[in-house]
Design a protein around this motif. Structure first.
Motif, PDB file in Angstrom:
ATOM      1  N   MET A   1      -8.513  68.062 -60.007  1.00 48.16           N
ATOM      2  CA  MET A   1      -8.808  66.141 -59.067  1.00 48.16           C
ATOM      3  C   MET A   1      -7.799  65.795 -58.436  1.00 48.16           C
ATOM      4  SD  MET A   1     -11.203  63.070 -60.171  1.00 48.16           S
ATOM      5  CE  MET A   1     -10.437  62.279 -61.792  1.00 48.16           C
TER       6      MET A   1
ATOM      7  N   HIS B   1      -8.080  60.396 -55.494  1.00 52.20           N
ATOM      8  CA  HIS B   1      -9.319  60.300 -56.168  1.00 52.20           C
ATOM      9  C   HIS B   1      -9.746  59.558 -57.411  1.00 52.20           C
ATOM     10  CE1 HIS B   1      -9.808  62.923 -52.282  1.00 52.20           C
ATOM     11  NE2 HIS B   1     -11.125  62.251 -52.982  1.00 52.20           N
TER      12      HIS B   1
ATOM     13  N   GLN C   1     -13.513  59.133 -59.965  1.00 54.94           N
ATOM     14  CA  GLN C   1     -14.795  58.691 -60.522  1.00 54.94           C
ATOM     15  C   GLN C   1     -15.372  57.685 -60.269  1.00 54.94           C
ATOM     16  OE1 GLN C   1     -15.466  61.995 -63.631  1.00 54.94           O
ATOM     17  NE2 GLN C   1     -14.589  63.431 -62.805  1.00 54.94           N
ATOM     18  N   ILE C   2     -16.613  57.985 -60.220  1.00 58.36           N
ATOM     19  CA  ILE C   2     -17.445  56.340 -60.112  1.00 58.36           C
ATOM     20  C   ILE C   2     -17.520  55.977 -60.996  1.00 58.36           C
ATOM     21  CG2 ILE C   2     -19.099  57.778 -61.504  1.00 58.36           C
ATOM     22  CD1 ILE C   2     -21.711  56.259 -59.716  1.00 58.36           C
TER      23      ILE C   2
ATOM     24  N   ARG D   1     -16.176  65.080 -53.738  1.00 59.50           N
ATOM     25  CA  ARG D   1     -17.224  66.017 -54.204  1.00 59.50           C
ATOM     26  C   ARG D   1     -16.859  66.765 -55.059  1.00 59.50           C
ATOM     27  NH1 ARG D   1     -22.617  63.771 -55.653  1.00 59.50           N
ATOM     28  NH2 ARG D   1     -23.587  63.021 -54.240  1.00 59.50           N
ATOM     29  N   SER D   2     -16.385  66.684 -56.971  1.00 60.30           N
ATOM     30  CA  SER D   2     -15.342  67.550 -57.535  1.00 60.30           C
ATOM     31  C   SER D   2     -15.702  68.549 -57.191  1.00 60.30           C
ATOM     32  CB  SER D   2     -15.632  67.160 -58.506  1.00 60.30           C
ATOM     33  OG  SER D   2     -16.574  67.289 -59.937  1.00 60.30           O
TER      34      SER D   2
ATOM     35  N   PHE E   1     -19.405  66.254 -59.197  1.00 63.40           N
ATOM     36  CA  PHE E   1     -19.053  64.746 -59.792  1.00 63.40           C
ATOM     37  C   PHE E   1     -18.708  63.970 -58.336  1.00 63.40           C
ATOM     38  CE2 PHE E   1     -18.414  66.340 -63.711  1.00 63.40           C
ATOM     39  CZ  PHE E   1     -19.361  65.417 -63.887  1.00 63.40           C
ATOM     40  N   ARG E   2     -18.889  62.678 -58.051  1.00 64.58           N
ATOM     41  CA  ARG E   2     -18.903  61.823 -56.725  1.00 64.58           C
ATOM     42  C   ARG E   2     -17.206  61.194 -57.038  1.00 64.58           C
ATOM     43  NH1 ARG E   2     -24.059  59.964 -58.486  1.00 64.58           N
ATOM     44  NH2 ARG E   2     -25.225  59.941 -56.841  1.00 64.58           N
ATOM     45  N   LEU E   3     -16.556  61.908 -55.730  1.00 64.47           N
ATOM     46  CA  LEU E   3     -15.543  61.465 -55.842  1.00 64.47           C
ATOM     47  C   LEU E   3     -14.753  60.072 -54.684  1.00 64.47           C
ATOM     48  CD1 LEU E   3     -13.170  64.843 -56.128  1.00 64.47           C
ATOM     49  CD2 LEU E   3     -14.118  63.206 -58.023  1.00 64.47           C
TER      50      LEU E   3
END
Length: 137
Positions: free
Chosen positions: A1, A5, A7-8, A36-37, A41-43
């Motif tokens: 990552m 960026h 994560q949420i 997205r990863s 996952f949302r980035l």
């Protein structure tokens, strides 16, 4: 990552918004994760955090989701690298001025409500002081 960026969970901590609220804003189209990863996952980026902060500041003033969307659309268009015709740019700036005036009015309304609430609390405090027998030594 990438280090740019987040994560949420980190975004939630930085914005003081719940994960559920951030997901709701995503579902309504107010904010869209920048990436997205590989795991899905949302980035988010700093720009996404800034966008969420605008939303967070508008919410307690009673702006609707549509108003938030409209303001964000106007700021997105003004901030884009796209050359805007002068008339469109002036129209967008006019929308921003309208929101600035609306925010100022909502803040004034909240100040009036706060003053009334403080007056009410003071009235109750005075009433309790007069109703409660004082302890004498």
């Amino acid at each position: 990552m990438s280090s740019e960026h987040m994560q949420i969970g980190e975004v939630a901590a930085r914005t003081e918004l719940s994960l559920r609220t951030i997901r709701h804003y995503e579902e309504t189209g107010l904010v869209i994760p920048s990436a997205r990863s590989q795991g899905g996952f949302r980035l988010y980026t700093e720009a996404d955090v800034a966008r969420l902060m605008v939303i967070r500041r508008m919410k307690p003033l009673g702006f609707t989701l549509d108003e938030m969307r409209d303001l964000l659309d106007a700021t997105d268009r003004l901030d884009s690298d796209e050359e805007l015709p002068a008339s469109e740019r002036e129209s967008l700036l006019g929308r921003l001025r309208d929101y600035e005036q609306a925010a100022a009015q909502k803040i004034e309304d909240l100040r009036v409500q706060l003053a009334r609430a403080e007056d009410f609390a003071a009235t109750l405090h005075t009433r309790l002081d007069h109703a409660t027998p004082s302890v004498r030594s």
